[in-house]
Design a protein around this motif. Structure first.
Motif, PDB file in Angstrom:
ATOM      1  N   ASP A 140      49.259 -52.063 -21.649  1.00 18.62           N
ATOM      2  CA  ASP A 140      50.704 -52.453 -21.110  1.00 18.62           C
ATOM      3  C   ASP A 140      51.627 -51.571 -21.948  1.00 18.62           C
ATOM      4  O   ASP A 140      51.447 -51.085 -23.191  1.00 18.62           O
TER       5      ASP A 140
ATOM      6  N   ASP B 258      54.503 -52.821 -23.045  1.00 20.09           N
ATOM      7  CA  ASP B 258      55.428 -53.629 -23.731  1.00 20.09           C
ATOM      8  C   ASP B 258      55.180 -53.918 -25.052  1.00 20.09           C
ATOM      9  O   ASP B 258      55.762 -54.747 -25.777  1.00 20.09           O
TER      10      ASP B 258
ATOM     11  N   SER C 241      52.594 -55.244 -26.252  1.00 21.92           N
ATOM     12  CA  SER C 241      51.699 -56.414 -26.520  1.00 21.92           C
ATOM     13  C   SER C 241      50.361 -55.938 -26.983  1.00 21.92           C
ATOM     14  O   SER C 241      49.771 -56.659 -27.809  1.00 21.92           O
TER      15      SER C 241
ATOM     16  N   GLU D 194      53.347 -60.795 -28.050  1.00 18.92           N
ATOM     17  CA  GLU D 194      54.368 -60.732 -26.985  1.00 18.92           C
ATOM     18  C   GLU D 194      55.735 -60.098 -26.957  1.00 18.92           C
ATOM     19  O   GLU D 194      55.826 -59.572 -28.109  1.00 18.92           O
ATOM     20  N   ARG D 195      56.048 -59.571 -25.813  1.00 19.67           N
ATOM     21  CA  ARG D 195      57.053 -58.497 -25.868  1.00 19.67           C
ATOM     22  C   ARG D 195      58.466 -58.871 -26.710  1.00 19.67           C
ATOM     23  O   ARG D 195      58.699 -59.902 -26.680  1.00 19.67           O
TER      24      ARG D 195
HETATM   25 MG   LIG Z   1      53.454 -58.095 -21.339  1.00 17.44          MG
END
Ligand SMILES: [Mg+2]
Ligand SMILES: Nc1nc2c(ncn2[C@@H]2O[C@H](COP(=O)(O)OP(=O)(O)O)[C@@H](O)[C@H]2O)c(=O)[nH]1
Length: 232
Positions: free
Chosen positions: A89, A91, A93, A203-204
Motif C-alpha cells: 500500500d 499509505d 501502513s 494505520e495511515r
Molecule cells: Mg490503508
C-alpha cells in the motif's frame, strides 16, 4: 519490483519513496494510479524526475484495488525480466524497512505475506472495532477457505513470477479485502507454499482509507460463496 496502487495518496508519496530508498536504493517501483483527483500522478512524475527506477501507469478512473493488481500483473507477466513482484500500500501502513527481508525470503519461497497476526506482528492505531472486524474476518475466511495463513486479508505480499503465472488472473472477480483472500486461496490451490513474515502495520496518518461497508460485505461473501459452491 514493487507494485504500489494509489488513489488520492499525494501526501504519502514523498515519505514512502524516501523510506523505500533508504533500504532498497535501486529497486524498480511501479505506481498504478487510478487518475486520482488530488494530483497523485503529478506528484509521482515529480519523484520520477529524480529517480529513474520509478514508473507510473495511470488508468482512466477508479476501478478498485483488485482490478489494479490484476491488470498490472497480467501486463508485467508479459514483460520479461522481473523475478518477483512485491505488492504494497502507498499509505505507509506497510513498513518499507522490512522489504530487504522480504526480498531475501522470496529467494526461497514462491509467496511471502507480511502478517499482522503472527507472533511479532501487530497493528498500531486501530480502535477495538476495527481490530475486531479484521480478526473475525480473518478467522472466518480461514475456516471456510482452509488456507493456512494467519493474515489472509494482508495486502503486503511478495510473489515470485512463477507463482503468479499459474493463477489465471483474468478469471478473478473480487476487489478490496476479498481480492486479497482470493489471491491467497488461489495460490494455495495452485500448490504454492505461502510463507509468512511478521509485520507491524501502522494505520495511515495522511489521506483517507477506502475501507467501507461494501468492502466488508464483499469480503464476507467470498469465503461463503466459495464454501457453498464446493459443497453443492
Ligand atoms: Mg490503508
Ligand atoms: N489504483 C487504485 N488504488 C487503490 C484503489 N483503492 C485503494 N487503492 C490503494 O490501495 C491501497 C490500500 O488502500 P487503503 O485505502 O489504505 O485501504 P485500507 O488500508 O484497507 O484502509 C492504498 O495504496 C490505496 O491508495 C483503487 O481503486 N485504485
Amino acid at each position: 519490483m514493487l507494485v504500489i496502487p494509489t488513489y488520492n495518496e499525494k501526501n504519502n508519496l514523498r515519505d514512502l519513496v524516501k523510506r523505500i530508498r533508504q533500504v532498497l536504493p535501486d529497486m524498480p517501483i511501479l505506481f498504478v494510479d487510478d487518475n486520482s483527483p488530488d494530483g497523485t500522478a503529478e506528484e509521482i512524475r515529480g519523484l520520477m524526475s529524480a529517480d529513474p527506477a520509478i514508473r507510473l501507469w495511470v488508468r482512466p478512473g477508479k476501478q478498485g484495488l483488485g482490478s489494479a493488481y490484476r491488470e498490472t500483473f497480467l501486463k508485467l507477466l508479459d514483460e520479461p525480466g522481473t523475478e518477483y513482484f512485491i505488492a504494497m500500500d502507498a499509505d505507509l501502513s506497510h513498513p518499507p524497512e522490512i522489504l530487504p527481508e522480504m526480498v531475501r525470503l522470496l529467494g526461497m519461497h514462491p509467496v511471502v505475506v507480511g502478517s499482522r497476526y503472527l507472533r511479532g506482528g501487530r497493528v498500531e492505531n486501530w480502535n477495538w472495532l476495527r481490530r475486531l472486524i479484521s480478526r473475525l474476518g480473518n478467522w472466518y475466511a480461514r475456516v471456510l477457505t482452509r488456507v493456512p495463513v494467519s493474515d489472509l486479508t494482508s495486502g503486503f505480499v511478495g510473489y515470485r513470477r512463477e507463482a503468479l503465472r499459474n493463477l489465471s488472473l483474468q478469471d478473478f472477480d473480487s476487489e478490496g479485502y476479498a481480492f486479497q483472500v482470493e489471491m491467497k486461496h488461489r495460490l494455495h490451490k495452485s500448490g504454492a507454499n505461502i510463507f509468512e513474515l511478521p509485520i507491524v502495520f501502522t494505520e495511515r496518518r495522511e489521506g483517507a482509507s477506502k475501507f467501507s461497508f461494501a468492502i466488508i460485505m464483499e469480503a464476507a461473501a467470498y469465503p461463503f460463496k466459495n464454501w457453498f459452491s464446493k459443497k453443492n
